[in-house]
Design a protein around this motif. Structure first.
Motif, PDB file in Angstrom:
ATOM      1  N   ALA A  62      -2.623  -0.448  -5.343  1.00  0.00           N
ATOM      2  CA  ALA A  62      -1.797  -0.712  -6.459  1.00  0.00           C
ATOM      3  C   ALA A  62      -2.630  -0.337  -7.909  1.00  0.00           C
ATOM      4  O   ALA A  62      -2.033   0.571  -8.724  1.00  0.00           O
ATOM      5  CB  ALA A  62      -1.348  -2.108  -6.721  1.00  0.00           C
ATOM      6  N   LEU A 103       2.069  -6.071 -13.688  1.00  0.00           N
ATOM      7  CA  LEU A 103       1.413  -4.956 -13.144  1.00  0.00           C
ATOM      8  C   LEU A 103       0.143  -4.677 -14.160  1.00  0.00           C
ATOM      9  O   LEU A 103      -0.864  -4.407 -13.526  1.00  0.00           O
ATOM     10  CB  LEU A 103       2.343  -3.589 -13.009  1.00  0.00           C
ATOM     11  CG  LEU A 103       3.472  -3.894 -11.866  1.00  0.00           C
ATOM     12  CD1 LEU A 103       4.055  -2.592 -11.567  1.00  0.00           C
ATOM     13  CD2 LEU A 103       2.519  -4.244 -10.424  1.00  0.00           C
ATOM     14  N   SER A 144       2.467   1.703  -3.361  1.00  0.00           N
ATOM     15  CA  SER A 144       1.401   2.245  -4.211  1.00  0.00           C
ATOM     16  C   SER A 144       1.090   3.785  -4.103  1.00  0.00           C
ATOM     17  O   SER A 144       1.078   4.459  -4.989  1.00  0.00           O
ATOM     18  CB  SER A 144       0.326   1.333  -4.284  1.00  0.00           C
ATOM     19  OG  SER A 144       0.503  -0.144  -4.186  1.00  0.00           O
ATOM     20  N   LEU A 182       7.252  -3.256  -7.485  1.00  0.00           N
ATOM     21  CA  LEU A 182       6.029  -3.809  -7.590  1.00  0.00           C
ATOM     22  C   LEU A 182       5.877  -5.025  -8.682  1.00  0.00           C
ATOM     23  O   LEU A 182       5.124  -5.958  -8.505  1.00  0.00           O
ATOM     24  CB  LEU A 182       5.066  -2.702  -7.894  1.00  0.00           C
ATOM     25  CG  LEU A 182       4.658  -1.836  -6.769  1.00  0.00           C
ATOM     26  CD1 LEU A 182       3.792  -0.556  -6.957  1.00  0.00           C
ATOM     27  CD2 LEU A 182       4.004  -2.521  -5.427  1.00  0.00           C
ATOM     28  N   ALA A 215      -2.976   3.451  -8.308  1.00  0.00           N
ATOM     29  CA  ALA A 215      -2.078   4.108  -8.647  1.00  0.00           C
ATOM     30  C   ALA A 215      -1.629   3.978 -10.127  1.00  0.00           C
ATOM     31  O   ALA A 215      -1.107   4.662 -10.892  1.00  0.00           O
ATOM     32  CB  ALA A 215      -0.916   3.823  -7.730  1.00  0.00           C
ATOM     33  N   LEU A 216      -1.698   2.745 -10.708  1.00  0.00           N
ATOM     34  CA  LEU A 216      -1.294   2.243 -12.083  1.00  0.00           C
ATOM     35  C   LEU A 216      -2.249   3.275 -12.889  1.00  0.00           C
ATOM     36  O   LEU A 216      -1.592   3.470 -14.030  1.00  0.00           O
ATOM     37  CB  LEU A 216      -1.454   0.948 -12.127  1.00  0.00           C
ATOM     38  CG  LEU A 216      -0.189  -0.195 -11.178  1.00  0.00           C
ATOM     39  CD1 LEU A 216      -0.622  -1.672 -11.490  1.00  0.00           C
ATOM     40  CD2 LEU A 216       1.024   0.322 -11.694  1.00  0.00           C
ATOM     41  N   CYS A 222       0.787  -1.081   0.067  1.00  0.00           N
ATOM     42  CA  CYS A 222      -0.207   0.112   0.040  1.00  0.00           C
ATOM     43  C   CYS A 222       0.700   1.372  -0.133  1.00  0.00           C
ATOM     44  O   CYS A 222       0.539   2.327  -0.761  1.00  0.00           O
ATOM     45  CB  CYS A 222      -0.900  -0.044   1.065  1.00  0.00           C
ATOM     46  SG  CYS A 222      -2.356  -1.198   0.997  1.00  0.00           S
TER      47      CYS A 222
END
Ligand code: GSH
Length: 210
Positions: A161, A184, A98, A137, A164-165, A95
């Motif tokens: 994640a 990812l 991210s 990650l 954020a991605l 977390c």
């Protein structure tokens, strides 16, 4: 409860998605941190989002602290993070990586849109931090065979994640590519296909420096 903030914020989005997955009802005030700063100020002097206003009128700030409150509300069985031990601190680390990735992405975006002349040193630093976190990650995700980071059930680490991605791919498309980070990309696609992620989404609308 009232959730303040727009869904193009990866921080607001992770909170809103968790609330949907927990089945916690809330009113949404999609206030912009710049355009609506003075509306946010009475609840949060930092004028930042997410801000969660409880039924008591008390306002919670910081996505991690807000999720801590919500986890407490739903109880340990339903909470999307282990209550203690290695699974908890590992999830908290994912977390933190991210949300740190998102922080750096926001910082880099503000540098681009709010400054006439971005600082080369700051831009390069943010880009290096983003790249290195993505590398870590990617390795972490590749090492896990299960659908989500900690098994069959989605958790805060997965949501943080994925949010954020998505933000990184919209704000800095050159930094996050499927070819470079295939695991990812797969993780993001799996999360984004869920109805809660599809409902709670907003195309990026950055502030302008004018
Ligand atoms: N650490 C905070 C970060 C929140 C954050 O950076 N929110 C941005 C929007 S994406 C914001 O409020 N920006 C306005 C500002 O920092 O003044 C959290 O996890 O809630």
């Amino acid at each position: 409860m009232i959730l303040i903030g727009q869904y193009d914020s990866p921080f607001v989005r992770r909170v809103a998605i968790a609330m949907r997955l927990y089945g916690i009802a809330f009113e949404h005030r999609p206030w912009s941190t710049f355009g609506d700063a003075e509306k946010i100020a009475p609840y949060n002097p930092l004028r930042r989002v997410p801000t969660l206003v409880l039924d008591s009128g008390e306002a919670l700030i910081e996505s991690t602290a807000i999720l801590d409150y919500l986890d407490d509300l739903v109880g340990p069985e339903k909470a999307m993070i282990a209550a203690s031990g290695p699974a908890r601190y590992r999830a908290l680390k994912i977390c933190a990586l991210s949300t740190g990735l998102a922080d750096k992405g926001v910082s880099l975006l503000y540098e681009r849109v709010l400054r006439k002349e971005p600082s080369k040193m700051w831009v390069e630093r943010c880009q290096a931090q983003i790249r290195d976190v993505l590398e870590v990650l990617e390795k972490e995700r590749a090492a896990v065979g299960s659908p989500y980071c900690f098994g069959e059930r989605i958790g805060h680490a997965d949501i943080a994640a994925a949010c954020a991605l998505r933000f990184t791919s919209e704000a800095h498309p050159q930094l996050f590519t499927e070819v470079r980070y295939p695991m990812l990309a797969l993780h993001a696609a799996r999360c984004e296909s869920l109805p809660e992620f599809q409902e709670i989404a907003q195309p990026l609308a950055p502030p302008s420096g004018d």
